[in-house]
Write a protein that holds these residues in place. Structure first.
Motif, PDB file in Angstrom:
ATOM      1  N   GLU A 311       0.855  -1.194   0.000  1.00 30.05           N
ATOM      2  CA  GLU A 311       0.000   0.000   0.000  1.00 30.05           C
ATOM      3  C   GLU A 311       0.884   1.235   0.000  1.00 30.05           C
ATOM      4  OE1 GLU A 311      -3.891  -0.138   2.292  1.00 30.05           O
ATOM      5  OE2 GLU A 311      -2.680  -1.644   3.290  1.00 30.05           O
ATOM      6  N   ILE A 332       0.232  -2.745  -4.461  1.00 29.97           N
ATOM      7  CA  ILE A 332      -0.457  -3.875  -3.838  1.00 29.97           C
ATOM      8  C   ILE A 332      -1.021  -4.845  -4.880  1.00 29.97           C
ATOM      9  CG2 ILE A 332      -2.647  -2.604  -3.592  1.00 29.97           C
ATOM     10  CD1 ILE A 332      -2.992  -4.094  -0.901  1.00 29.97           C
ATOM     11  N   ASN A 333      -1.496  -4.317  -6.015  1.00 30.71           N
ATOM     12  CA  ASN A 333      -2.097  -5.227  -6.982  1.00 30.71           C
ATOM     13  C   ASN A 333      -1.046  -6.078  -7.706  1.00 30.71           C
ATOM     14  OD1 ASN A 333      -4.841  -5.013  -6.633  1.00 30.71           O
ATOM     15  ND2 ASN A 333      -4.945  -3.075  -7.765  1.00 30.71           N
ATOM     16  N   GLY A 349     -13.516   0.963   6.389  1.00 28.42           N
ATOM     17  CA  GLY A 349     -12.774   2.043   5.769  1.00 28.42           C
ATOM     18  C   GLY A 349     -11.355   1.672   5.394  1.00 28.42           C
ATOM     19  N   HIS A 350     -10.963   0.400   5.567  1.00 27.62           N
ATOM     20  CA  HIS A 350      -9.668  -0.017   5.055  1.00 27.62           C
ATOM     21  C   HIS A 350      -9.818  -1.355   4.319  1.00 27.62           C
ATOM     22  CE1 HIS A 350      -5.060  -0.558   5.831  1.00 27.62           C
ATOM     23  NE2 HIS A 350      -5.393  -0.658   4.577  1.00 27.62           N
ATOM     24  N   LEU A 364     -13.419  -4.983  -4.374  1.00 27.10           N
ATOM     25  CA  LEU A 364     -12.436  -4.060  -3.816  1.00 27.10           C
ATOM     26  C   LEU A 364     -11.061  -4.716  -3.734  1.00 27.10           C
ATOM     27  CD1 LEU A 364     -12.373  -1.239  -2.207  1.00 27.10           C
ATOM     28  CD2 LEU A 364     -12.325  -2.664  -0.190  1.00 27.10           C
ATOM     29  N   SER A 381     -13.716  -2.031 -19.039  1.00 29.81           N
ATOM     30  CA  SER A 381     -13.819  -2.660 -17.721  1.00 29.81           C
ATOM     31  C   SER A 381     -15.230  -2.636 -17.156  1.00 29.81           C
ATOM     32  CB  SER A 381     -12.876  -1.996 -16.717  1.00 29.81           C
ATOM     33  OG  SER A 381     -11.560  -2.221 -17.091  1.00 29.81           O
ATOM     34  N   ILE A 383     -18.085  -4.213 -15.031  1.00 31.13           N
ATOM     35  CA  ILE A 383     -18.103  -5.113 -13.879  1.00 31.13           C
ATOM     36  C   ILE A 383     -19.107  -6.230 -14.118  1.00 31.13           C
ATOM     37  CG2 ILE A 383     -18.614  -5.260 -11.417  1.00 31.13           C
ATOM     38  CD1 ILE A 383     -17.801  -2.264 -11.274  1.00 31.13           C
TER      39      ILE A 383
ATOM     40  N   MET B 219     -19.207   0.357 -14.705  1.00 32.44           N
ATOM     41  CA  MET B 219     -17.781   0.267 -15.018  1.00 32.44           C
ATOM     42  C   MET B 219     -16.898   0.312 -13.780  1.00 32.44           C
ATOM     43  SD  MET B 219     -17.727   2.595 -18.451  1.00 32.44           S
ATOM     44  CE  MET B 219     -15.980   2.973 -18.303  1.00 32.44           C
ATOM     45  N   LEU B 220     -15.725  -0.291 -13.922  1.00 33.42           N
ATOM     46  CA  LEU B 220     -14.762  -0.295 -12.816  1.00 33.42           C
ATOM     47  C   LEU B 220     -14.393   1.137 -12.430  1.00 33.42           C
ATOM     48  CD1 LEU B 220     -13.028  -2.130 -10.998  1.00 33.42           C
ATOM     49  CD2 LEU B 220     -11.188  -1.866 -12.648  1.00 33.42           C
ATOM     50  N   PHE B 223     -16.743   2.442 -10.043  1.00 35.98           N
ATOM     51  CA  PHE B 223     -16.509   1.797  -8.747  1.00 35.98           C
ATOM     52  C   PHE B 223     -15.351   2.480  -8.025  1.00 35.98           C
ATOM     53  CE2 PHE B 223     -14.479  -1.785  -6.375  1.00 35.98           C
ATOM     54  CZ  PHE B 223     -15.476  -1.963  -5.448  1.00 35.98           C
ATOM     55  N   SER B 226     -16.543   5.694  -6.437  1.00 36.90           N
ATOM     56  CA  SER B 226     -17.280   5.638  -5.174  1.00 36.90           C
ATOM     57  C   SER B 226     -16.417   5.087  -4.043  1.00 36.90           C
ATOM     58  CB  SER B 226     -18.598   4.867  -5.311  1.00 36.90           C
ATOM     59  OG  SER B 226     -18.440   3.721  -6.057  1.00 36.90           O
ATOM     60  N   VAL B 227     -15.505   4.171  -4.324  1.00 40.70           N
ATOM     61  CA  VAL B 227     -14.642   3.668  -3.244  1.00 40.70           C
ATOM     62  C   VAL B 227     -13.743   4.780  -2.724  1.00 40.70           C
ATOM     63  CG1 VAL B 227     -12.678   2.182  -2.728  1.00 40.70           C
ATOM     64  CG2 VAL B 227     -14.646   1.248  -3.926  1.00 40.70           C
ATOM     65  N   GLN B 230     -15.488   7.340  -0.640  1.00 41.95           N
ATOM     66  CA  GLN B 230     -15.923   6.978   0.707  1.00 41.95           C
ATOM     67  C   GLN B 230     -14.765   6.686   1.630  1.00 41.95           C
ATOM     68  OE1 GLN B 230     -19.493   4.401   0.913  1.00 41.95           O
ATOM     69  NE2 GLN B 230     -19.486   4.607  -1.276  1.00 41.95           N
ATOM     70  N   SER B 231     -13.698   6.142   1.117  1.00 43.65           N
ATOM     71  CA  SER B 231     -12.558   5.883   1.977  1.00 43.65           C
ATOM     72  C   SER B 231     -11.302   5.794   1.140  1.00 43.65           C
ATOM     73  CB  SER B 231     -12.758   4.576   2.752  1.00 43.65           C
ATOM     74  OG  SER B 231     -11.531   4.180   3.307  1.00 43.65           O
ATOM     75  N   ARG B 233      -8.415   5.221   2.209  1.00 45.64           N
ATOM     76  CA  ARG B 233      -7.602   4.098   2.698  1.00 45.64           C
ATOM     77  C   ARG B 233      -8.045   2.793   2.043  1.00 45.64           C
ATOM     78  NH1 ARG B 233      -3.662   2.593   6.679  1.00 45.64           N
ATOM     79  NH2 ARG B 233      -2.548   1.551   5.010  1.00 45.64           N
ATOM     80  N   ALA B 234      -9.358   2.583   1.966  1.00 45.72           N
ATOM     81  CA  ALA B 234      -9.852   1.372   1.313  1.00 45.72           C
ATOM     82  C   ALA B 234      -9.489   1.402  -0.167  1.00 45.72           C
ATOM     83  CB  ALA B 234     -11.361   1.255   1.498  1.00 45.72           C
ATOM     84  N   ARG B 236      -6.825   2.731  -1.421  1.00 49.72           N
ATOM     85  CA  ARG B 236      -5.413   2.370  -1.493  1.00 49.72           C
ATOM     86  C   ARG B 236      -5.255   0.855  -1.369  1.00 49.72           C
ATOM     87  NH1 ARG B 236      -0.444   4.717  -0.726  1.00 49.72           N
ATOM     88  NH2 ARG B 236      -1.268   6.802  -0.483  1.00 49.72           N
ATOM     89  N   PHE B 237      -6.042   0.264  -0.473  1.00 51.66           N
ATOM     90  CA  PHE B 237      -6.010  -1.197  -0.304  1.00 51.66           C
ATOM     91  C   PHE B 237      -6.420  -1.888  -1.605  1.00 51.66           C
ATOM     92  CE2 PHE B 237      -8.276  -5.132   0.991  1.00 51.66           C
ATOM     93  CZ  PHE B 237      -7.186  -5.832   1.483  1.00 51.66           C
ATOM     94  N   ALA B 238      -7.354  -1.288  -2.320  1.00 56.22           N
ATOM     95  CA  ALA B 238      -7.797  -1.868  -3.583  1.00 56.22           C
ATOM     96  C   ALA B 238      -6.787  -1.602  -4.693  1.00 56.22           C
ATOM     97  CB  ALA B 238      -9.161  -1.296  -3.969  1.00 56.22           C
ATOM     98  N   GLY B 239      -5.793  -0.762  -4.411  1.00 58.69           N
ATOM     99  CA  GLY B 239      -4.809  -0.440  -5.429  1.00 58.69           C
ATOM    100  C   GLY B 239      -5.244   0.696  -6.336  1.00 58.69           C
ATOM    101  N   PHE B 240      -6.237   1.466  -5.908  1.00 54.71           N
ATOM    102  CA  PHE B 240      -6.676   2.627  -6.688  1.00 54.71           C
ATOM    103  C   PHE B 240      -5.894   3.844  -6.203  1.00 54.71           C
ATOM    104  CE2 PHE B 240     -11.132   0.511  -6.468  1.00 54.71           C
ATOM    105  CZ  PHE B 240     -10.713  -0.467  -7.350  1.00 54.71           C
TER     106      PHE B 240
END
Lengths: 524, 362
Positions: A311, A332-333, A349-350, A364, A381, A383, B219-220, B223, B226-227, B230-231, B233-234, B236-240
């Motif tokens: 991250e 991370i990906n 939120g994480h 996610l 892309s 979904i 579409m991604l 997504f 909206s991710v 809202q967060s 940090r989330a 970043r976890f998703a790699g966005f």
């Protein structure tokens, strides 16, 4: 009121039929509780059992929907924490409310009458901390203190009000075993002075050790009142959970395979003033191995997870290798595509977005690693909702995620069920490497045992697993090897069988620094 | 007795739909009171404000003309706001888009090629996007607050336009009026129907709304919006990447505001002048929220807000009150929309003191 039969017979605090409704949900339902003067009374229960709601009503943070609170036999309405303090109730919260940039004395002053001078507060705090064996420097800045020391501030702050009842919410969850022992000594001193302690915990061993009586809560109701010394941990657990908790099974002596994740001399500077910098961390985890990293909160666990997950990629590409490939600078990906899976500590939120449904939360973590299955239309892309929905169903079945409706919002699940989903989301991919930070933090016992078993089974199936955890019971349940993180440094790993709770405790307290060894030893 | 706000266990779908309607109703009620206080017949005033403009074909065309920039800007802003980037400077991006889009007809009034119009539209979008790139750059590089920077840039854009039309770009044959030459016929955005003034800008708005609705829904990219909104940090976890999202959302909304700007100038004004917008860029913020930040909802709310502009003009003519009334209505509407949204997350309960024990023991 009828006249009391004698001073000793009147409990310090009585609660009769106390109920708190949130909408139609009863967080506390007709609770009866008596706390006698001079006893340490345990309040036991799983997360969500209603313990916090109950004590918040006793401390005037929440108002009961029904029922009565009697203080020394007289009905009282506790409308605010100030009111509670005037009555003689002190509270030490699980999450501290301290300003990191201020000194100990300044933090204490904030909760007192503004007219009292700072030097007077310093003197009193110093005297109190000496009297109760809570060493504390009033002039130290909170940011420089360990979690155990911060907790002492909260306790001293409560004691300055000269309370008759002190409520401690999960006080040992952030302490090393040695720090916990010191806390217990303080509690015994308080008890000897005739003060009462309401001790909230879900750690059965320590409740049996220090408490005179226990009240057990489940789903907002009292399910047992007992003398914990006469019970076994298993019988207490049954009262808490309502059924027997599955034991976690681990076959000894698994054959270890090749190295799956290797960290060599990883150093990461602190990103923010209050973050911990990582210093020369090295570790190796082989296929089939569970490496558990123990440590007291705030010693670099989150920072280590950020570096391992990518991250926050690190400067040195060679410092981290996943399946032999240097990935230090990779995001991370990229690491996920090499077969790694990650479970962060914070669920909301994480690891998950609370306001999105489970299926979106599956996407996610896996939008890139499962591109083939979950996305279509090439660069556009699109979904593929149907594929994601069915994968969500599969995960929920595999991990026994209990939910209302087909695809509820992540925020509507209980902590345990959401955590099962978050772990299951990674397990579903059969990751070659899994990095988990605090896998069962704030999770009920049933879900915790299920998650721990899943981690062991994953390693047995040939994956490398890194578990970062503060929970020593958990660490001994799952670990093949154990290392300890302290102030951003990682100890050498030791086979789990060769370590005792005692030794880990010493390492957690900071074995890297010589001065803390005699201090910790002195606790015995 | 007191009023308690109680958090709902889950978001109320009923109130998500009802809240904008409730806000509209409350706005009308307060409008009635306002007209009454002004000494006008409240119902008659409301009639000329909200109903009369809908009765004639020509004024329906006007409605589309006014709704076009509102919708175009608001759908872009909705993406911004959903991703937690607060672009308040659409008015400036609108203005710069109008200026850059007008470069070709102003500089080459004799160029009669069918290419000129598409080029103008593209240049308008590029100009708006460039102007939104300034706050994006400042935010990603220096962590400045985009609300302030984008807002301040609005006034720079407006004064720049003012200077251009009074100075270098003024039509020499224009009797000293501060405006450019009228655009050549090839540079004018044509009408959609022969029955009135509504031009292709309205079609652009509808296309943009549908396209962005599709993006957010399927579409991604949607997504990611909206991710990250809202967060972070989330995300970043998703790699966005949150930085890339700042760029994407700001450039997108800037380009759409720029397109709105050049469409307005080319389609309904026909030349540049110091004032080209009755505050579309700011009103679009209301449009975006009234439409629940949903591109399709924004089409509806854009029409409603366009009606307040028309109504203001109509009320000025027929009952003689200032067209500032439309501003008041817009303000009321935003206020009620935001406050009615509370009902989506909270229940309101009247608590009679001491009366709470009754339902407790069940």
């Amino acid at each position: 009121m009828t006249l009391p039969e004698g001073p000793a017979a009147v409990p310090l605090l009585s609660v009769r039929g106390l109920t708190k409704l949130f909408g139609s949900f009863a967080a506390c339902n007709a609770i009866d509780l008596d706390i006698a003067a001079g006893e340490i009374h345990a309040l036991l229960g799983e997360n969500g059992a209603g313990k916090s709601t109950l004590v918040k009503m006793l401390f005037g943070v929440l108002q009961p929907s029904a029922g009565q609170i009697l203080w020394e036999g007289t009905p009282v309405t506790i409308s605010s924490p100030g009111e509670a303090r005037r009555l003689g109730v002190g509270m030490v919260f699980q999450h501290f409310s301290l300003f990191e940039a201020l000194t100990v004395a300044e933090n204490i002053a904030l909760s007192l009458d503004p007219k009292i001078s700072l030097s007077k507060i310093s003197d009193e705090a110093a005297a109190l901390s000496k009297a109760y064996g809570l060493p504390l420097d009033p002039k130290a800045h909170v940011a420089d203190l360990s979690v155990g020391e911060r907790q002492r501030i909260e306790i001293v702050r409560a004691l300055l009000q000269n309370p008759k009842l002190i409520i401690l919410d999960e006080p040992t969850s952030v302490l090393t075993p040695q720090e916990a022992d010191r806390l217990f000594e303080t509690l015994f001193k308080l008890k000897a002075e005739g003060r009462s302690v309401l001790y909230i915990s879900h750690r059965l061993e320590e409740v049996r050790r220090i408490c005179d009586r226990a009240t057990v809560l489940r789903h907002g109701r009292v399910t047992g009142a007992c003398d914990p010394k006469l019970e076994t941990p298993a019988s207490l657990a049954r009262m808490m959970v309502g059924s027997d908790v599955a034991q976690v099974h681990r076959d000894s002596a698994e054959a270890l395979g090749d190295i799956r994740i290797e960290v060599t001399d990883l150093s990461v500077p602190a990103r923010t003033p209050f973050a911990v910098s990582l210093k020369n961390i090295s570790l190796k985890v082989r296929a089939g191995e569970v490496l558990a990293i123990a440590g007291v909160a705030g010693n670099g666990q989150g920072e280590l997870f950020d570096a391992l997950s990518g991250e926050y990629p690190v400067a040195d590409d060679e410092a981290i290798r996943i399946r032999g490939k240097a990935v230090g600078g990779m995001g991370i990906n990229g690491r996920r595509l090499l077969g790694a899976g990650f479970v962060p500590e914070e669920r909301h939120g994480h690891a998950a977005v609370s306001a999105l449904p489970l299926s979106d939360n599956l996407l996610l973590a896996r939008s890139q690693s499962d591109k083939q299955a979950f996305l279509s239309g090439g660069a556009v892309s699109i979904i593929r909702q149907d594929a994601i929905r069915s994968a969500t169903r599969r995960i929920c079945e595999a991990m026994d995620v209990r939910k209302s409706g087909e695809d509820p919002l992540a925020g509507s699940l209980s902590g345990g069920n959401l955590q099962k989903f978050i772990v299951g989301r990674e397990l579903d991919r059969q990751p070659a490497v899994l990095i988990v930070n605090q896998p069962t933090w704030g999770v009920d016992a049933g879900a915790a045992s299920r998650i721990r078993q899943a981690l062991i089974d994953l390693a047995k199936a040939g994956s490398a697993v890194v578990v970062i955890s503060q929970d020593l019971d958990e660490i001994f349940e799952v670990a093949t090897n154990i290392a300890v993180i302290s102030e951003g440094q990682l100890s050498d790993p030791h086979p789990a069988g060769t370590l005792t709770l005692e030794r880990i405790g010493l390492m957690m307290g900071g074995i890297h620094e010589s001065h803390s060894i005699p201090e910790a030893a002195h606790a015995h | 007795m007191h009023i308690e706000l109680e958090k709902r266990a889950r978001v109320s779908t009923l109130f998500s739909i009802l809240s904008p309607l409730l806000a509209l109703a409350l706005t009308l009620v307060f409008g009635l009171v306002m007209f009454w206080l002004l000494g006008k017949s409240p119902l008659g005033a409301l009639y000329s404000f909200f109903v009369e403009p809908l009765l004639e074909v020509w004024s329906l065309h006007e409605l589309a003309v006014k709704a076009a920039p509102l919708i175009l800007i608001a759908v872009g802003l909705a993406i911004c706001y959903r991703s937690n980037n607060w672009n308040i400077g659409a008015e400036g991006q609108f203005t710069i888009g109008a200026i850059t889009g007008s470069i070709l007809p102003v500089m080459n009034p004799e160029w009669h090629s069918p290419l000129i119009l598409p080029l103008m539209l593209l240049m308008g979008m590029a100009g708006g996007a460039f102007y939104a790139a300034i706050p994006a750059l400042l935010k990603t590089r220096f962590n400045t607050n985009e609300i302030l920077t984008s807002l301040m840039l609005v006034y720079i854009a407006q004064l720049y336009l003012d200077w251009l039309t009074r100075g270098p770009w003024r039509d020499p044959q224009g009797y000293n009026f501060p405006q450019t030459k009228s655009f050549q016929i090839e540079a004018v955005l044509p009408e959609v129907l022969s029955s009135g003034r509504a031009h292709w800008g309205f079609i652009f708005a509808l296309v943009a709304a549908v396209a962005l609705w599709f993006m957010m829904r399927f579409m991604l990219k949607g997504f990611q919006v909206s991710v990250l909104g809202q967060s972070e940090r989330a995300g970043r976890f998703a790699g966005f990447s949150a930085r890339r999202m700042v760029w994407f959302s700001m450039l997108l909304s800037g380009a759409l505001a720029g397109l709105a700007g050049i469409s307005e100038v080319s389609g309904s004004i026909g030349h540049l002048q110091p004032s080209i917008s009755p505050g579309y860029g700011f009103t679009a913020i209301i449009v975006a929220f009234l439409g629940r930040l949903n591109p399709l909802g924004i089409v509806a709310s854009g029409l409603v807000l366009a009606l307040t502009y028309l109504g203001g003009e109509a009320a000025q003519l027929s009952i003689g009150i200032s067209d500032k009334v439309s501003r008041v209505f817009q303000g009321l509407l935003l206020f009620f929309v935001l406050s009615c949204d509370t009902l989506i997350h909270y229940k309101i309960r009247l608590v009679l003191a001491g009366a709470t024990t009754g339902e407790a023991r069940r």
